[in-house]
Design a protein around this motif. Structure first.
Motif, mmCIF file in Angstrom:
data_model
loop_
_atom_site.group_PDB
_atom_site.id
_atom_site.type_symbol
_atom_site.label_atom_id
_atom_site.label_comp_id
_atom_site.label_asym_id
_atom_site.label_seq_id
_atom_site.Cartn_x
_atom_site.Cartn_y
_atom_site.Cartn_z
ATOM 1 N N TYR A 271 10.183 -0.903 16.170
ATOM 2 C CA TYR A 271 10.416 -1.137 14.737
ATOM 3 C C TYR A 271 11.875 -1.473 14.475
ATOM 4 N N GLN A 272 12.081 -2.581 13.776
ATOM 5 C CA GLN A 272 13.431 -2.946 13.363
ATOM 6 C C GLN A 272 13.360 -3.501 11.932
ATOM 7 N N PRO A 273 13.328 -2.587 10.941
ATOM 8 C CA PRO A 273 13.183 -3.048 9.554
ATOM 9 C C PRO A 273 14.313 -3.989 9.135
ATOM 10 N N ASP A 274 13.947 -5.052 8.394
ATOM 11 C CA ASP A 274 14.953 -5.967 7.852
ATOM 12 C C ASP A 274 14.822 -6.012 6.328
ATOM 13 N N PHE A 275 15.292 -7.100 5.689
ATOM 14 C CA PHE A 275 15.317 -7.155 4.227
ATOM 15 C C PHE A 275 13.928 -7.019 3.600
ATOM 16 N N ARG A 276 12.885 -7.292 4.382
ATOM 17 C CA ARG A 276 11.529 -7.214 3.841
ATOM 18 C C ARG A 276 11.085 -5.773 3.587
ATOM 19 N N GLN A 277 11.781 -4.805 4.236
ATOM 20 C CA GLN A 277 11.444 -3.388 4.015
ATOM 21 C C GLN A 277 11.615 -3.011 2.539
ATOM 22 N N GLN A 278 12.726 -3.475 1.969
ATOM 23 C CA GLN A 278 13.020 -3.155 0.566
ATOM 24 C C GLN A 278 11.978 -3.785 -0.374
ATOM 25 N N ILE A 279 11.546 -4.981 -0.018
ATOM 26 C CA ILE A 279 10.501 -5.643 -0.834
ATOM 27 C C ILE A 279 9.225 -4.804 -0.761
ATOM 28 N N ALA A 280 8.842 -4.434 0.464
ATOM 29 C CA ALA A 280 7.600 -3.660 0.648
ATOM 30 C C ALA A 280 7.659 -2.353 -0.133
ATOM 31 N N GLU A 281 8.833 -1.735 -0.162
ATOM 32 C CA GLU A 281 8.960 -0.441 -0.851
ATOM 33 C C GLU A 281 8.868 -0.568 -2.372
ATOM 34 N N SER A 282 8.989 -1.796 -2.883
ATOM 35 C CA SER A 282 8.864 -1.984 -4.332
ATOM 36 C C SER A 282 7.412 -2.287 -4.734
ATOM 37 N N TRP A 283 6.523 -2.401 -3.759
ATOM 38 C CA TRP A 283 5.128 -2.784 -4.028
ATOM 39 C C TRP A 283 4.202 -1.575 -3.963
ATOM 40 N N PRO A 284 3.009 -1.703 -4.550
ATOM 41 C CA PRO A 284 2.022 -0.627 -4.450
ATOM 42 C C PRO A 284 1.634 -0.346 -2.998
ATOM 43 N N GLN A 285 1.062 0.860 -2.811
ATOM 44 C CA GLN A 285 0.514 1.191 -1.494
ATOM 45 C C GLN A 285 -1.001 1.002 -1.481
ATOM 46 N N SER A 286 -1.598 1.172 -2.646
ATOM 47 C CA SER A 286 -3.041 0.947 -2.768
ATOM 48 C C SER A 286 -3.341 0.527 -4.207
ATOM 49 N N ILE A 287 -4.499 -0.105 -4.381
ATOM 50 C CA ILE A 287 -4.801 -0.788 -5.647
ATOM 51 C C ILE A 287 -6.072 -0.224 -6.288
ATOM 52 N N ASP A 288 -6.026 -0.027 -7.593
ATOM 53 C CA ASP A 288 -7.239 0.319 -8.346
ATOM 54 C C ASP A 288 -7.844 -0.992 -8.858
ATOM 55 N N ASP A 289 -8.995 -1.350 -8.283
ATOM 56 C CA ASP A 289 -9.607 -2.631 -8.673
ATOM 57 C C ASP A 289 -10.901 -2.407 -9.457
ATOM 58 N N SER A 290 -10.964 -1.277 -10.182
ATOM 59 C CA SER A 290 -12.214 -0.947 -10.877
ATOM 60 C C SER A 290 -12.590 -1.980 -11.947
ATOM 61 N N VAL A 291 -11.611 -2.667 -12.519
ATOM 62 C CA VAL A 291 -11.939 -3.653 -13.556
ATOM 63 C C VAL A 291 -12.663 -4.855 -12.918
ATOM 64 N N ALA A 292 -12.182 -5.302 -11.759
ATOM 65 C CA ALA A 292 -12.851 -6.414 -11.051
ATOM 66 C C ALA A 292 -14.251 -5.990 -10.605
ATOM 67 N N ARG A 293 -14.388 -4.748 -10.163
ATOM 68 C CA ARG A 293 -15.708 -4.249 -9.733
ATOM 69 C C ARG A 293 -16.673 -4.241 -10.911
ATOM 70 N N ARG A 294 -16.174 -3.782 -12.052
ATOM 71 C CA ARG A 294 -17.021 -3.700 -13.254
ATOM 72 C C ARG A 294 -17.373 -5.088 -13.798
ATOM 73 N N ASP A 295 -16.379 -5.970 -13.893
ATOM 74 C CA ASP A 295 -16.598 -7.256 -14.570
ATOM 75 C C ASP A 295 -17.455 -8.233 -13.765
ATOM 76 N N TRP A 296 -17.169 -8.376 -12.477
ATOM 77 C CA TRP A 296 -17.897 -9.418 -11.728
ATOM 78 C C TRP A 296 -18.365 -8.954 -10.342
ATOM 79 N N GLY A 297 -18.403 -7.602 -10.175
ATOM 80 C CA GLY A 297 -19.078 -7.046 -9.004
ATOM 81 C C GLY A 297 -18.293 -7.084 -7.709
ATOM 82 N N TRP A 298 -16.956 -7.096 -7.786
ATOM 83 C CA TRP A 298 -16.140 -7.123 -6.560
ATOM 84 C C TRP A 298 -16.393 -5.898 -5.679
ATOM 85 N N LYS A 299 -16.544 -6.125 -4.379
ATOM 86 C CA LYS A 299 -16.664 -5.042 -3.400
ATOM 87 C C LYS A 299 -16.258 -5.593 -2.030
ATOM 88 N N PRO A 300 -15.225 -5.012 -1.413
ATOM 89 C CA PRO A 300 -14.840 -5.515 -0.080
ATOM 90 C C PRO A 300 -15.831 -5.064 0.987
#
Ligand code: AKB
Length: 324
Positions: A271-300
């Motif tokens: 592991y050799q973190p670079d500038f992308r580490q800071q970008i990753a740390e500003s993003w979610p770790q997991s997503i609530d996609d319940s609206v997509a599931r409800r509206d048009w049936g999304w399921k991975p």
């Protein structure tokens, strides 16, 4: 295949990681000649040109309009963008392409009465004040990258064109997309594609993110299925016109390494973190996609072990075909 379809689809950014597979999927549904693939450059592999291809820079507004009219286009999938890591190196170009390119498409859709527009957003619209676990559809959006800022502006424009001009525009906030067919271009989540290739080719990989960096991810077959499902849904079911949260996987480099070691026990990762580490740390770790599931049936469909097994089998097959 819909032989009798009256749809004519324009794909902008068709040579990219998503564009290549989406072109193929749309041609399987609508027929080769009903999907016009475009990009700023010719496709690297001429043999993949099994349908119409034209050079198009989405910033050329007149050229875009002329192509839509001459080809009698009814739907547009506009994928051309600069991603997060490249965007940080070329911020003005990222803004120009990501925002003005979209505006050209939305204006053309309005002027040419386009039936539907697909435009991808991203988890990068979230930022450091956003809740990082199960990030909701509607929450704080304070992106720190030019990519995220431009995509957030794009979301607002999409909603505006729907509210003001009734343009049927639909979008997804994609997480990191993982595929074995085509390389991604300049994202923060690209490690999750490279790691599989290097595991097979070199047996080792140096990762630019820290081992415990969790990010939302998705296997390409799920991304393609979700995109088509969204575009096929009845317009009345679409309650979000900016872009839907869409989730599938959440893993760290350590998790994917473990999953690969189930198949390649000696696989070594440093592991050799670079500038992308800071970008990753500003993003979610997991997503609530319940609206997509409800509206048009999304399921991975794919979990991490299933995705790993599928990628490694396919990469091995590709390697063997090259040798034969
Ligand atoms: C990136 O890493 O920039 C993209 C994204 C998450 O939108 N893959």
């Amino acid at each position: 295949m819909m032989e009798t379809s009256t749809e004519k689809i324009l794909l902008i950014g068709a040579n990219g990681q998503l564009g290549t597979e989406l072109t193929e999927a749309l041609r399987n549904i609508y027929g080769n000649n009903r999907v016009v693939a475009t990009d700023v450059q010719a496709p690297p592999d001429a043999s993949s040109a099994d349908g119409p291809f034209q050079i198009l820079n989405v910033l050329d507004k007149a050229g875009l309009g002329a192509l839509i009219r001459s080809q009698k286009i009814t739907q547009i999938y506009h994928l051309a963008a600069l991603l997060s890591a490249t965007g940080e190196k070329k911020p003005m170009l990222a803004w120009e392409l990501n925002v003005n390119g979209l505006l050209n498409v939305l204006e053309a859709a309005r002027e040419c009465s386009i039936r539907k527009v697909f435009w991808p957003s991203t988890i990068a619209v979230f930022g450091t004040q956003t809740p990082r676990l199960h990030t909701p559809q509607h929450t704080v959006t304070d992106p720190v990258t030019v990519y995220g800022i431009s995509k957030l502006a794009g979301e607002r424009w999409c909603e505006y064109y729907f509210a003001k001009y009734r343009i049927d525009v639909r979008g997804l906030r994609y997480p990191g997309l993982i595929s074995y067919k085509n390389p991604p271009g300049g994202g923060t989540t690209d490690y999750a594609v490279e790691i599989y290739q290097q595991a097979l080719e070199k047996g080792s990989y140096q990762c630019y993110l820290a081992s415990d960096t969790y990010l939302p991810m998705m296997y390409m077959p799920d991304a393609i299925r979700g995109t088509l499902q969204l575009m096929e849904a009845e317009a009345s079911r679409i309650t979000v016109r900016s872009s839907y949260n869409i989730g599938a996987l959440s893993f760290s480099p350590q998790d994917v390494t473990k999953s690969i070691r189930e198949h390649i026990p000696d696989f070594a990762v440093s592991y050799q973190p670079d500038f992308r580490q800071q970008i990753a740390e500003s993003w979610p770790q997991s997503i609530d996609d319940s609206v997509a599931r409800r509206d048009w049936g999304w399921k991975p469909e794919y979990n991490l072990p299933q995705m790993t097994a599928d990628i490694l089998v396919n990469l091995r097959n590709i390697k063997e075909e090259r040798v034969v």
